[in-house]
Scaffold this active site. Structure first.
Site, short mmCIF file in Angstrom:
data_model
loop_
_atom_site.label_atom_id
_atom_site.label_comp_id
_atom_site.label_asym_id
_atom_site.label_seq_id
_atom_site.Cartn_x
_atom_site.Cartn_y
_atom_site.Cartn_z
N ARG A 83 13.08 18.44 54.65
CA ARG A 83 14.30 18.84 53.67
C ARG A 83 15.30 18.95 54.50
NH1 ARG A 83 13.41 23.41 49.59
NH2 ARG A 83 15.39 22.64 48.92
N CYS B 273 18.19 29.06 53.41
CA CYS B 273 17.30 28.17 53.01
C CYS B 273 17.70 27.25 51.90
CB CYS B 273 15.94 29.08 52.63
SG CYS B 273 16.34 30.02 51.48
#
Length: 282
Positions: free
Chosen positions: A180, A239
């Site tokens: 990611r 995050c």
């Protein structure tokens, strides 16, 4: 004895009925937002209250926020009191995801000035492994007064992150998986990639093969290598939505590297503004 980072199942079991200990179940699933609450009703650690990530530990999403904006703090303070938390309480938080969600409440309590909070190391998985019991009985409600002493400087806005990166005055650490972070895949957010100049440390690296945190010495060595010339106080965690970033923050605290901060909006907030730069390895 006060517990401020991690706590083991056997120690929690010894104090499970202590009047000044409060246990909070933070189980949650991004794929099914009600899965955690259902699992709680089917069985939880005795005396544990349930905290819902979306409803209790976040506020409503707007066009300029990430997926889990920080909760409205006055409402959270009220809920803490309703769960029986006072300023004298030893709080223990747990989930079934190796601390990925419980660490959010751990950080929020510290943000409100309450350091007597610890994450159950290994979570419910380790509790069951130790053959400790669960119950379906709901805890008694004993409302307490919780007074917040806000540490607002421990959370940065997108503008503050942008400015600090421009002057290279912070080390920004992204807790998402490598895939990611690199922009190779993005199963949740509409834009793939990462914030330029951020470094990647997936929160799963804090754990051993049994889902327990690595020892403090190992974590300290790993984070010091990543920080290089930056101090813990110059370190900011992020995050996808400001939840699992708290896992890295907890790991640093456990390693004796105190003072790092959170970019609570994280990637899902960053990408709401098309003028903010993104990077990929594509």
């Amino acid at each position: 004895m006060t517990y401020t980072t991690l706590i083991s199942s056997d120690i929690l079991a010894q104090h499970i009925s202590d009047s000044n200990w409060v246990i909070i179940d933070c189980r949650f699933s991004l794929a099914d937002s009600e899965a955690g609450a259902k699992a709680y009703r089917m069985g939880h650690i005795a005396n544990a209250h349930y905290a819902h990530l979306d409803k209790d530990l976040s506020s409503k999403i707007t066009i300029s926020t990430g997926r889990h904006p920080l909760p409205e703090l006055k409402s959270l303070v009220q809920k803490l009191g309703q769960w029986g938390i006072s300023n004298k309480s030893q709080v223990v938080v747990y989930d079934d995801a190796n601390g990925a969600f419980a660490s959010r409440l751990w950080w929020l309590l510290r943000y409100l000035g309450h350091d007597k909070v610890a994450v159950l190391n290994g979570g419910l998985t380790e509790w069951k492994k130790s053959k400790l019991p669960l119950t379906t009985t709901l805890p008694a409600i004993t409302t307490k007064t919780f007074r917040a002493y806000y540490h607002l400087s421990s959370s940065l806005s997108a503008a503050q992150v942008s400015q600090a990166l421009a002057s290279r005055s912070i080390k920004l650490i992204d807790a998402r998986t490598t895939e990611r972070f690199q922009g190779l895949q993005e199963p949740i957010d509409p834009v793939a990639g990462h914030i330029p100049y951020a470094d990647n440390r997936a929160f799963q690296l804090n754990l051993d093969t049994h889902g327990l945190f690595l020892n403090s010495k190992q974590l300290r060595q790993q984070f010091l290598k990543l920080l290089n010339t930056y101090t813990p106080e110059q370190t900011v965690h992020m995050c996808g939505s400001g939840v699992t970033a708290c896992h890295n923050l907890l790991a640093m605290e456990y390693a004796g590297l105190s003072g790092s901060k959170l970019y609570a909006g994280s990637w899902s907030e960053w990408i709401t503004n098309q003028n903010r730069p993104i990077a990929t390895t594509l």
